[in-house]
Enzyme design. Structure first.
Site, short mmCIF file in Angstrom:
data_model
loop_
_atom_site.label_atom_id
_atom_site.label_comp_id
_atom_site.label_asym_id
_atom_site.label_seq_id
_atom_site.Cartn_x
_atom_site.Cartn_y
_atom_site.Cartn_z
N LYS A 250 0.81 -1.22 0.00
CA LYS A 250 0.00 0.00 0.00
C LYS A 250 0.85 1.27 0.00
O LYS A 250 0.34 2.36 -0.28
CB LYS A 250 -0.93 0.02 1.22
CG LYS A 250 -2.10 -0.95 1.10
CD LYS A 250 -3.01 -0.85 2.33
CE LYS A 250 -4.21 -1.77 2.21
NZ LYS A 250 -5.07 -1.71 3.42
N HIS A 302 -5.30 -11.95 -0.27
CA HIS A 302 -6.60 -11.60 -0.87
C HIS A 302 -7.09 -12.67 -1.85
O HIS A 302 -8.08 -12.44 -2.56
CB HIS A 302 -6.53 -10.24 -1.58
CG HIS A 302 -6.57 -9.07 -0.64
ND1 HIS A 302 -7.69 -8.77 0.12
CD2 HIS A 302 -5.63 -8.14 -0.32
CE1 HIS A 302 -7.43 -7.70 0.85
NE2 HIS A 302 -6.19 -7.30 0.61
N ASP A 330 -7.02 -10.87 8.73
CA ASP A 330 -7.12 -9.51 8.20
C ASP A 330 -8.58 -9.08 8.04
O ASP A 330 -8.97 -7.98 8.44
CB ASP A 330 -6.40 -9.44 6.85
CG ASP A 330 -6.35 -8.03 6.27
OD1 ASP A 330 -6.23 -7.07 7.04
OD2 ASP A 330 -6.45 -7.91 5.03
#
Length: 397
Positions: A250, A302, A330
């Site tokens: 990020k 993810h 998460d």
């Protein structure tokens, strides 16, 4: 477990014969030379010392010069401890560089006050009976004191430690010295790596205005889930250390996307999804075990069990177990935390979501372990809540 040792109840032993001493030395020297994990090495040293001097217990104390403390991570019959470097018999021996022999802790005059506050006070709590004590400092290759051996209760007929025992325990220390220095250095490097990884993880989260303790909670949740799945303590600890890096990518996502309060457009979501590839690219070339694990976590947290995740569209066991664990850790923390684009979910809503996504988004086995370990997970959420963090900061400022 009852730790009491009454002299005379245990079978009386004899000092080792020369050939027996050699056997012990060779047996432990081989193990110690190949051991780099500090806690395992210290226990090997304690076991070796106990066998060489025929004592009931042996503790290896290390000197932490930065904190001005002596500490023991593992020992026979006592929990891990940290004490001021000048405390007790160990502190006296390290401070003077001289060994200490005590034939009977309850009759000794020279160290009466120290013994009454230490060994004798502990005896009263545990039912153990301390009699003979021997403490000797040991040194590194430069001659600097690194710590001390402490042996308790000689198990031979005379029940007292001798100059010969001093020689033997000094020998044990010299055999272990190089390996101990190497393990301490490796431990220091690993602790530095952990600190860097955690700090980098926090940087990634703070850019997206994530909650202050998010990376801590995800790390602790991942650790509990790993243990619940049957992973070893060592592997669970590795995942705990690496998981704070899950969103490190990020750092390269533009603020306009990362901090947007509303729903992302399809193009913006593609940019956001790229943080997994970016994180992987940052970490993948390291040869360090921790960073290799972090690369897997950053890349795959993810992915979804049904193959509809990103960036690779992996499914089921194609997704590394580290990615499957961190995914649940998460998401649980994200759903339960307030973000710029949403309010925090209630616990019941999160649990219902996990049940619905069992076998879809999440690995069914990991969901089942999550449900089994829920009390521990909720305790961590409470201990590392952002309210607690805010209170901590205001208190310290």
């Amino acid at each position: 477990m009852h730790e009491a040792h009454q002299l005379g109840i245990q079978k009386i032993k004899k000092d080792l014969l020369p050939e027996e001493m050699l056997r012990v030395i060779f047996e432990y020297a081989a193990k110690i030379a190949n051991e780099r994990r500090l806690d395992h090495l210290i226990m090997l040293m304690a076991d070796m010392g106990r066998e060489m001097v025929i004592s009931d217990r042996c503790t290896v104390w290390l000197l932490d010069k930065q904190k001005d403390e002596v500490y023991s991570t593992v020992a026979h019959g006592v929990p891990p401890l940290r004490l001021p470097s000048n405390a007790g018999l160990v502190g006296h021996s390290i401070g003077t560089g001289l060994p200490i022999f005590i034939d009977d802790a309850y009759q000794n005059v020279e160290f009466k006050e120290v013994l009454e506050r230490g060994a004798i006070a502990m005896d009263q709590k545990t039912g153990y009976r301390t009699k003979a004590l021997m403490v000797i400092p040991f040194r590194n290759n430069e001659g600097e004191i690194m710590g001390a051996y402490q042996a308790v209760n000689k198990l031979t007929e005379h029940e007292q430690f001798s100059e010969k025992d001093l020689e033997h325990l000094s020998l044990a220390a010299s055999y272990a010295g190089k390996s101990l220095e190497s393990a301490l250095l490796s431990n220091e490097i690993e602790e530095t790596q952990k600190e860097i990884i955690f700090t980098m993880g926090e940087i990634g989260e703070s850019r997206s205005k994530e909650t202050g303790n998010h990376v801590k909670r995800v790390a602790e949740y991942s650790y509990i889930l790993a243990l619940g799945l049957g992973m070893s303590q060592e592997e669970a600890e590795l995942l705990k250390i690496a998981s704070p890096m899950h969103d490190i990518g990020k750092v390269a996502i533009p603020d306009a996307v990362l901090k947007k309060p509303g729903k992302l457009t399809e193009e913006e979501f593609d940019i956001m999804k790229s943080h997994t590839d970016i994180g992987y690219s940052l970490l993948k070339n390291s040869n360090r075990h921790i960073l290799k694990t972090a690369a897997i976590v950053a890349h795959q947290h993810h992915e979804k069990w049904n193959g509809r995740g990103y960036p690779l569209g992996l499914s089921r066991e194609e997704i590394h177990i580290y990615g499957r664990i961190t995914a649940i850790a998460d998401v649980f923390d994200a759903l339960g935390s307030e973000r710029v684009y949403k309010s925090a979910w209630e616990l019941d809503r999160i649990l219902n979501f996990f049940k619905e996504e069992r076998g879809e988004h999440f690995d069914p086995k990991v969901v089942d372990v999550f449900m089994d370990q829920l009390p521990k997970i909720l305790k961590i959420r409470e201990d590392y809540s952002d309210v607690a963090l805010g209170e901590q900061k205001s208190t310290s400022s």
